[in-house]
Write an enzyme that holds these catalytic residues in place. Structure first.
Site, PDB file in Angstrom:
ATOM      1  CD  GLU A 156      65.785 178.254  82.506  1.00  0.00           C
ATOM      2  OE1 GLU A 156      66.761 178.581  83.203  1.00  0.00           O
ATOM      3  OE2 GLU A 156      65.187 177.155  82.624  1.00  0.00           O
ATOM      4  CB  SER A 216      60.504 167.966  79.817  1.00  0.00           C
ATOM      5  OG  SER A 216      61.024 168.052  81.127  1.00  0.00           O
ATOM      6  CB  SER A 217      65.566 171.091  79.402  1.00  0.00           C
ATOM      7  OG  SER A 217      66.966 171.055  79.530  1.00  0.00           O
TER       8      SER A 217
END
Length: 315
Positions: free
Chosen positions: A128, A224-225
């Site tokens: 992202e 997965s942040s």
């Protein structure tokens, strides 16, 4: 011995993840049996990716792995303009499954890139962050210390503002914003921060549960942040909290050795409910007398995003 298991709500799939998965699955059906490629993991969950591979959907890291004219869908995390340009130059059929909340941040970047200096609060190397920072020149910061290092790089003669990765910790982001304000008092604060509703709500749900549990189990991939942030949040109050990504990771000895009698369970925004069910079932194999229920202070996530009428576009 484990006695009680509380399930957080909201947990698991968010509206953006549901949107991206539905987008790819519907695009695959509409592509009439032709190969469909997804650039990067559609969401950061291996279970989801493997299920799509079984259907015939193919995953790639870069566009260079597929021929000109191929059909490619961009993942939920978004891509930079350079990637879009490469796809259009090579006459690819394009689908964009970017989460609408991430798309909103991209649009904000484009709107202010000429008028403002931009600090981007995010994690270096995250998909992202790479996509958003491709929209404009930005200064990436991951901590208050990084803000200090921008002294001398930020001009005092041009307006300054900031954008955020949508999956960050609310508490950690506040400390970075406070530092930006202290170091650059002329900074213009956005009307609304960029952390998505799902990240905020899942963090709030965990925060409420911490008073009632001995530890939190966060179900989510290591990359997965939002899952990592949930575990970090839990550990601040309940150090025995831990994160796993599949049922094979369940370690009953850890639960026993840590003296966990009441366990809270949540799941990152890209973790499917079937994974939660499998992990709970695995826990109950080892602790059959444990009682499982929704945490009393919980609510459903009812947010949804509508798919566009035209999923695949030829440029």
């Amino acid at each position: 011995m484990l006695e009680t298991v509380y399930l957080a709500n909201p947990r698991g799939f968010c509206a953006g993840v549901k949107y991206a998965i539905s987008y790819v699955e519907q695009a695959f059906e509409e592509n009439s049996g032709e190969p469909l490629y997804v650039r990067k993991e559609i969401v950061h969950n291996q279970r989801v990716v493997e299920e799509m591979k079984k259907k015939g959907i193919q995953f790639i890291s870069e566009l260079s792995e597929v021929p000109d004219g191929a059909t490619v869908v961009f993942s939920a995390h978004g891509v930079s303009p350079e990637v879009v340009k490469e796809a259009t130059d090579r006459k690819m059929k394009i689908g964009d499954a970017t989460c609408p909340l991430v798309t909103r941040v991209h649009k904000k970047a484009r709107n202010i890139k000429d008028s403002h200096q931009i600090i981007y609060i995010g994690h270096r190397g995250h998909d992202e962050a790479i996509g958003t920072m491709g929209e404009a020149k930005m200064f990436l910061v991951e901590s208050p210390e990084d803000v200090e290092s921008l002294k001398g790089k930020i001009s005092l003669d041009k307006p300054l503002t900031y954008l955020m990765q949508t999956t960050l910790s609310v508490a950690d982001t506040k400390s970075i914003v406070k530092k930006i304000e202290d170091v650059f008092p002329f900074v213009e604060h956005p009307q609304k921060d960029d952390i998505c509703y799902a990240t905020t709500e899942r963090q709030d749900a965990v925060q409420k549960m911490l008073e009632s549990v001995d530890a939190m189990l966060v179900i989510g991939a290591e990359n997965s942040s939002n899952s990592v942030r949930l575990c970090q949040l839990a550990k601040k109050t309940r150090p025995a909290s831990f994160q796993i990504s599949k049922k094979e990771d369940v370690n009953p000895n850890y639960i026993i050795n840590q003296g966990i009698k009441t366990l809270g369970i949540t799941a990152g925004a890209s973790s499917p409910q079937v994974l939660v069910d499998e992990i709970v079932a695995e826990i109950l194999k080892h602790f059959p007398d444990a009682k499982v229920s929704l945490y009393p202070e919980s609510r459903e996530d009812t947010m949804s995003f509508k798919l566009p009428k035209e999923l695949l576009k030829q440029f």
